[in-house]
Design an enzyme around this catalytic site. Sequence first.
Site, PDB file in Angstrom:
ATOM      1  N   GLU A 282     -21.924 -20.695 -16.645  1.00  0.00           N
ATOM      2  CA  GLU A 282     -23.131 -20.674 -17.475  1.00  0.00           C
ATOM      3  C   GLU A 282     -23.295 -19.345 -18.201  1.00  0.00           C
ATOM      4  O   GLU A 282     -23.796 -19.304 -19.335  1.00  0.00           O
ATOM      5  CB  GLU A 282     -24.350 -20.980 -16.606  1.00  0.00           C
ATOM      6  CG  GLU A 282     -24.364 -22.437 -16.153  1.00  0.00           C
ATOM      7  CD  GLU A 282     -25.427 -22.731 -15.114  1.00  0.00           C
ATOM      8  OE1 GLU A 282     -26.040 -23.809 -15.189  1.00  0.00           O
ATOM      9  OE2 GLU A 282     -25.635 -21.893 -14.202  1.00  0.00           O
TER      10      GLU A 282
ATOM     11  N   GLU B 184     -22.726 -27.291  -8.705  1.00  0.00           N
ATOM     12  CA  GLU B 184     -24.046 -27.210  -8.063  1.00  0.00           C
ATOM     13  C   GLU B 184     -24.434 -28.497  -7.337  1.00  0.00           C
ATOM     14  O   GLU B 184     -25.012 -28.454  -6.241  1.00  0.00           O
ATOM     15  CB  GLU B 184     -25.119 -26.855  -9.102  1.00  0.00           C
ATOM     16  CG  GLU B 184     -25.057 -25.427  -9.630  1.00  0.00           C
ATOM     17  CD  GLU B 184     -24.157 -25.264 -10.826  1.00  0.00           C
ATOM     18  OE1 GLU B 184     -24.234 -24.216 -11.496  1.00  0.00           O
ATOM     19  OE2 GLU B 184     -23.349 -26.191 -11.113  1.00  0.00           O
TER      20      GLU B 184
END
Length: 286
Positions: free
Chosen positions: A138, A158
């Site tokens: 990210e 995640e």
Amino acid sequence: MSTAGTNRWDTLDFGPPGSDLEQTEPPVTVDYRSGGAVAVITLNRPRADNAITTEMGALLTEVVETIAVRPAVRVVVLTGAGDRAFSVGSDLRQRKNMTKEDWLRQRQDFDRTLYTVRQLRKPIFAAVNGIAYGGGSELAQSTDFIIAAENATFGQPEAMLGLAAGGGSPALLPRLLPPGKALQMLMTGDPITADEAHRLGMVNEIHPSSGLMDAAMRIAEKIASNSPTAVQAVKRAVRLGEGQPIEQAIAIMMDSHWRSAIHPDRIEGIGAFNDDREPTFADPDY
């Protein structure tokens, strides 16, 4: 209690950093090159696959904020120390014993870091060397563009850990990849290779690991040689115009264009072209 292991994490190619790691150097370093025009920011915990701790995130924010107000810096390169990992994201060992308040506080701090990177007026790109997972991926997605080493991989694991990705990838990844591929990555946690990321448009260029930073510096120095005022104006026009109706996006573009048309850099650039010489552009006067 069962002590049997699992192959669930095998595709991720990393594990939690050891508890006995000693960090004698700053976890984030910055090196000013090309006369100060290029800032190379390095995530500097290679023995922990550059996993990001709370302290490391705060230091990264501070470094980017310092660069933001230093007019002489015209372009930023973000990379990771070593050749194994750009960053595997948040340090899960540090998170193991966090209270809910600790977790939310760290999340707030990390949000500020990513926001600071996304909002930087100067061009910033990632040179991804090896693994870029979770918050590491990210962070790369938060820059203007990505170049990568041949061994780079990108993943959002995640969901495998019981989390919905929260560092920007649900918004950013579908802009960099076909939406279906982005959703598959976010839902399965399976990473993609540098070759696939390049084929799908997430990565601009692929280079051998040994030549990645040389390639990054060639790009950075080319950008730094151009008018910083014009480069920043173009970045602003692209970012503000994203997702807007076409005429609105063009209006934003024209505002930047007309400002550059009356700027001294336009006179210098066209003069240098006609004189067949290198232009000398001043630092931006913002």
